[in-house]
Design a protein around this motif. Structure first.
Motif, PDB file in Angstrom:
ATOM      1  N   THR A 174       0.843  -1.480  -0.175  1.00 14.07           N
ATOM      2  CA  THR A 174       0.252  -0.559  -0.336  1.00 14.07           C
ATOM      3  C   THR A 174       0.786   1.670   0.134  1.00 14.07           C
ATOM      4  O   THR A 174       0.174   2.263  -0.205  1.00 14.07           O
ATOM      5  N   SER A 175       1.750   1.115   0.361  1.00 15.36           N
ATOM      6  CA  SER A 175       3.146   2.308   0.037  1.00 15.36           C
ATOM      7  C   SER A 175       4.524   1.923  -0.382  1.00 15.36           C
ATOM      8  O   SER A 175       4.701   0.456  -0.577  1.00 15.36           O
ATOM      9  N   TRP A 176       5.079   2.971  -1.140  1.00 13.35           N
ATOM     10  CA  TRP A 176       6.386   2.756  -1.831  1.00 13.35           C
ATOM     11  C   TRP A 176       7.318   3.231  -0.479  1.00 13.35           C
ATOM     12  O   TRP A 176       7.095   4.767  -0.316  1.00 13.35           O
ATOM     13  N   ALA A 177       8.223   2.815  -0.397  1.00 16.09           N
ATOM     14  CA  ALA A 177       9.059   2.817   1.024  1.00 16.09           C
ATOM     15  C   ALA A 177      10.987   2.374   0.455  1.00 16.09           C
ATOM     16  O   ALA A 177      10.500   0.976   0.660  1.00 16.09           O
ATOM     17  N   TYR A 178      11.588   3.414   0.233  1.00 16.17           N
ATOM     18  CA  TYR A 178      13.417   2.625  -0.316  1.00 16.17           C
ATOM     19  C   TYR A 178      13.632   2.401   0.890  1.00 16.17           C
ATOM     20  O   TYR A 178      13.899   2.786   2.165  1.00 16.17           O
ATOM     21  N   HIS A 179      13.705   1.195   0.876  1.00 20.86           N
ATOM     22  CA  HIS A 179      14.384   0.350   2.523  1.00 20.86           C
ATOM     23  C   HIS A 179      15.529  -0.776   1.631  1.00 20.86           C
ATOM     24  O   HIS A 179      15.369  -1.394   0.810  1.00 20.86           O
ATOM     25  N   ASN A 180      16.610  -0.518   2.642  1.00 22.74           N
ATOM     26  CA  ASN A 180      17.777  -1.722   2.314  1.00 22.74           C
ATOM     27  C   ASN A 180      16.430  -3.307   2.716  1.00 22.74           C
ATOM     28  O   ASN A 180      17.708  -4.034   2.499  1.00 22.74           O
ATOM     29  N   VAL A 181      15.292  -3.305   3.505  1.00 21.70           N
ATOM     30  CA  VAL A 181      14.907  -4.901   3.787  1.00 21.70           C
ATOM     31  C   VAL A 181      14.988  -6.167   2.534  1.00 21.70           C
ATOM     32  O   VAL A 181      14.803  -6.489   2.826  1.00 21.70           O
ATOM     33  N   TYR A 182      15.219  -5.097   1.332  1.00 18.92           N
ATOM     34  CA  TYR A 182      15.730  -6.072   0.219  1.00 18.92           C
ATOM     35  C   TYR A 182      15.985  -6.917   0.697  1.00 18.92           C
ATOM     36  O   TYR A 182      16.310  -8.113   0.135  1.00 18.92           O
ATOM     37  N   VAL A 183      17.710  -6.964   1.623  1.00 21.23           N
ATOM     38  CA  VAL A 183      18.957  -8.016   1.864  1.00 21.23           C
ATOM     39  C   VAL A 183      18.244  -9.059   2.223  1.00 21.23           C
ATOM     40  O   VAL A 183      18.889 -10.180   2.389  1.00 21.23           O
ATOM     41  N   LYS A 184      16.547  -9.099   2.799  1.00 22.20           N
ATOM     42  CA  LYS A 184      16.643 -10.243   3.576  1.00 22.20           C
ATOM     43  C   LYS A 184      15.651 -11.548   2.546  1.00 22.20           C
ATOM     44  O   LYS A 184      16.006 -12.371   2.393  1.00 22.20           O
ATOM     45  N   LEU A 185      15.852 -11.112   1.235  1.00 21.08           N
ATOM     46  CA  LEU A 185      15.915 -11.927   0.222  1.00 21.08           C
ATOM     47  C   LEU A 185      17.223 -12.232  -0.350  1.00 21.08           C
ATOM     48  O   LEU A 185      17.198 -14.302  -0.577  1.00 21.08           O
ATOM     49  N   GLN A 186      18.386 -11.809   0.221  1.00 16.83           N
ATOM     50  CA  GLN A 186      20.044 -12.701   0.362  1.00 16.83           C
ATOM     51  C   GLN A 186      19.282 -14.001   1.576  1.00 16.83           C
ATOM     52  O   GLN A 186      19.646 -15.217   1.350  1.00 16.83           O
ATOM     53  N   ASP A 187      19.180 -13.514   2.362  1.00  9.04           N
ATOM     54  CA  ASP A 187      18.940 -14.754   3.331  1.00  9.04           C
ATOM     55  C   ASP A 187      17.887 -16.113   3.042  1.00  9.04           C
ATOM     56  O   ASP A 187      18.205 -17.205   3.373  1.00  9.04           O
ATOM     57  N   VAL A 188      16.522 -15.637   2.312  1.00 11.11           N
ATOM     58  CA  VAL A 188      15.853 -16.184   1.708  1.00 11.11           C
ATOM     59  C   VAL A 188      16.536 -17.488   0.765  1.00 11.11           C
ATOM     60  O   VAL A 188      16.600 -18.764   0.512  1.00 11.11           O
ATOM     61  N   ILE A 189      17.920 -16.825   0.198  1.00 12.78           N
ATOM     62  CA  ILE A 189      18.454 -17.852  -0.862  1.00 12.78           C
ATOM     63  C   ILE A 189      19.398 -18.005  -0.364  1.00 12.78           C
ATOM     64  O   ILE A 189      19.143 -19.685  -0.894  1.00 12.78           O
ATOM     65  N   GLU A 190      20.070 -18.258   0.696  1.00 15.85           N
ATOM     66  CA  GLU A 190      20.942 -18.477   1.763  1.00 15.85           C
ATOM     67  C   GLU A 190      20.059 -19.919   1.963  1.00 15.85           C
ATOM     68  O   GLU A 190      20.181 -21.584   1.952  1.00 15.85           O
ATOM     69  N   THR A 191      18.820 -19.005   2.180  1.00 13.68           N
ATOM     70  CA  THR A 191      17.938 -20.364   3.615  1.00 13.68           C
ATOM     71  C   THR A 191      17.503 -21.789   2.887  1.00 13.68           C
ATOM     72  O   THR A 191      17.908 -23.093   2.974  1.00 13.68           O
ATOM     73  N   THR A 192      17.442 -21.443   1.145  1.00 14.95           N
ATOM     74  CA  THR A 192      16.888 -22.792   0.791  1.00 14.95           C
ATOM     75  C   THR A 192      18.221 -22.915  -0.408  1.00 14.95           C
ATOM     76  O   THR A 192      17.461 -23.969  -0.787  1.00 14.95           O
ATOM     77  N   SER A 193      18.766 -22.307  -1.124  1.00 11.02           N
ATOM     78  CA  SER A 193      19.821 -23.278  -1.676  1.00 11.02           C
ATOM     79  C   SER A 193      21.107 -23.729  -0.920  1.00 11.02           C
ATOM     80  O   SER A 193      21.964 -24.574  -0.954  1.00 11.02           O
ATOM     81  N   LYS A 194      20.681 -23.285   0.855  1.00 11.81           N
ATOM     82  CA  LYS A 194      21.850 -24.276   1.892  1.00 11.81           C
ATOM     83  C   LYS A 194      23.594 -23.749   1.214  1.00 11.81           C
ATOM     84  O   LYS A 194      24.096 -24.844   1.547  1.00 11.81           O
ATOM     85  N   GLN A 195      23.974 -22.380   0.730  1.00 11.17           N
ATOM     86  CA  GLN A 195      24.926 -22.535   0.661  1.00 11.17           C
ATOM     87  C   GLN A 195      24.834 -20.450   1.295  1.00 11.17           C
ATOM     88  O   GLN A 195      23.774 -20.245   1.135  1.00 11.17           O
ATOM     89  N   SER A 196      26.021 -20.190   1.289  1.00 11.26           N
ATOM     90  CA  SER A 196      25.951 -18.377   1.641  1.00 11.26           C
ATOM     91  C   SER A 196      25.224 -18.255   0.281  1.00 11.26           C
ATOM     92  O   SER A 196      25.864 -18.266  -1.158  1.00 11.26           O
ATOM     93  N   PHE A 197      25.072 -17.071   0.300  1.00 13.29           N
ATOM     94  CA  PHE A 197      24.629 -15.563  -1.115  1.00 13.29           C
ATOM     95  C   PHE A 197      26.018 -15.584  -1.851  1.00 13.29           C
ATOM     96  O   PHE A 197      25.497 -16.493  -3.171  1.00 13.29           O
ATOM     97  N   SER A 198      26.990 -15.421  -1.210  1.00 11.49           N
ATOM     98  CA  SER A 198      28.165 -15.062  -2.154  1.00 11.49           C
ATOM     99  C   SER A 198      28.405 -16.086  -2.514  1.00 11.49           C
ATOM    100  O   SER A 198      29.354 -16.171  -3.956  1.00 11.49           O
ATOM    101  N   THR A 199      28.554 -17.371  -2.821  1.00 11.75           N
ATOM    102  CA  THR A 199      28.782 -18.713  -3.739  1.00 11.75           C
ATOM    103  C   THR A 199      27.142 -18.784  -4.180  1.00 11.75           C
ATOM    104  O   THR A 199      27.947 -18.939  -5.394  1.00 11.75           O
TER     105      THR A 199
END
Length: 353
Positions: A174-199
């Motif tokens: 319902t609103s647009w707010a520029y936020h660093n919370v997008y990095v939680k996508l990196q946490d999602v990828i780490e969890t589902t890929s079972k490896q570090s985001f950088s790897t």
């Protein structure tokens, strides 16, 4: 005799067309530098019939505006490459929020691999309690909301992404707010890929297109550092809609969605990409809607990765251009867009038009 004349005319026409095609091959084909090594084809401004007299004023302007490096690619070939001060081709610099687009593409790659669905809620992949919101409100936030800056989280609480800094502003979407919370996508990828985001990033993107660079921890999240040419490689990948030469790196449909308006609040925002040519736009730390194009002097089809203190990747398919700028802030501190963008494009237009 008449038939003979027509035959000769036809041959001349065919030869002329063939010759013209040969002469324009360099201009028409997209070039990709080798994955390894330092070789990168160039093309001169004169070959493109650019106004060479305006190049030196551009370089002077860039130097005055605290630029460390600047590259213009035309169909993948280097037209202008300039380093300032003690910076060089081999020195890395930070991408700041221009690196958000790296996370965007990696999210698309992860979705194609079946590791996530951007329409699913974030808490499907990481434990609830990643914000300070009640669970019912937190569960409204999907991965797509993180991609589009519509999480509904308060953007006035600083850069940190710990639960204490992730507080309610409005319902997700319902609103647009520029936020660093997008990095939680990196946490999602780490969890589902079972490896570090950088790897995962290195294997599925960086190494496939010959980039160098690394993620360095800054507070609650990582910032990408690379050479200017590595940033240009990523820009070239974006120019070719997510394919490196004939190798698909990301699903083209996902990429096309990422460089088009992603929600109905900020028309100039895709999946962590900024978009030009829209009728209105929002800026970081503001709920105000500005009328007009994001960068009036830039091509309407331009999509851009914009980072703090004027880290820039500009991509314009219609002009066949990828433009990279790294450096200190041109003036003051800014989070994405600045006056520099429009001024710079005004000077670029004097060269290419």
């Amino acid at each position: 005799m008449k038939k003979y004349f027509l035959f000769i005319t036809l041959l001349v026409s065919i030869f002329s067309c063939s010759q013209n095609e040969d002469l324009s091959t360099t201009e028409k084909s997209i070039y990709f530098p080798p994955i390894t090594g330092h070789n990168w084809e160039t093309i001169t401004p004169s070959e493109l019939n650019w106004n060479t007299q305006e190049i030196e004023p551009l370089i002077t302007y860039l130097e005055e505006k605290n630029t460390k490096s600047f590259i213009i690619l035309y169909n993948g070939r280097i037209v202008i490459e300039k380093y300032f001060g003690d910076h060089s081709e081999s020195k890395p610099w930070y991408w700041a929020s221009a690196g958000k687009t790296l996370t965007s593409i990696i999210t698309g790659i992860a979705e194609e691999k079946g590791l996530l669905n951007i329409n699913n809620k974030v808490s499907d992949y990481i434990e609830t309690g990643w914000t300070s919101l009640p669970v019912t409100k937190e569960n409204l936030i999907t991965c797509k909301h993180l991609l589009t800056m519509t999480s509904g989280l308060d953007d006035s609480l600083g850069d940190k992404v710990s639960p204490a800094n992730l507080q309610y502003l409005s319902d997700a979407g319902t609103s647009w707010a520029y936020h660093n919370v997008y990095v939680k996508l990196q946490d999602v990828i780490e969890t589902t890929s079972k490896q570090s985001f950088s790897t995962f990033f290195n294997t599925n993107l960086r190494d496939k297109i010959g980039m160098t660079g690394t993620w360095l921890q800054t507070g609650d999240f990582s910032v990408y550092y690379s050479t200017t040419r590595s940033m240009a490689r990523f820009g070239l990948l974006a120019f070719n809609k997510g394919a490196w030469n004939s190798t698909k790196i990301i699903n083209e449909d996902f990429f096309i969605n990422s460089i088009n308006t992603s929600q109905n609040i900020n028309k100039a925002y895709g999946y962590l990409w900024w978009l030009n040519g829209k009728s209105s736009y929002h800026l970081p730390q503001s709920q105000f809607e500005f009328q007009g194009k994001l960068i009036p002097n830039a091509p309407n089809d331009l999509y851009a990765a914009l980072g703090k203190n004027d880290q820039k990747i500009y991509v314009s398919p219609s002009k066949k251009l990828v433009i990279i700028r790294m450096g200190e802030s041109s003036e003051g501190t800014n989070f994405a867009l600045s006056n520099f963008d429009n001024e710079l494009w005004g000077k670029i237009n004097l060269i290419i038009n």
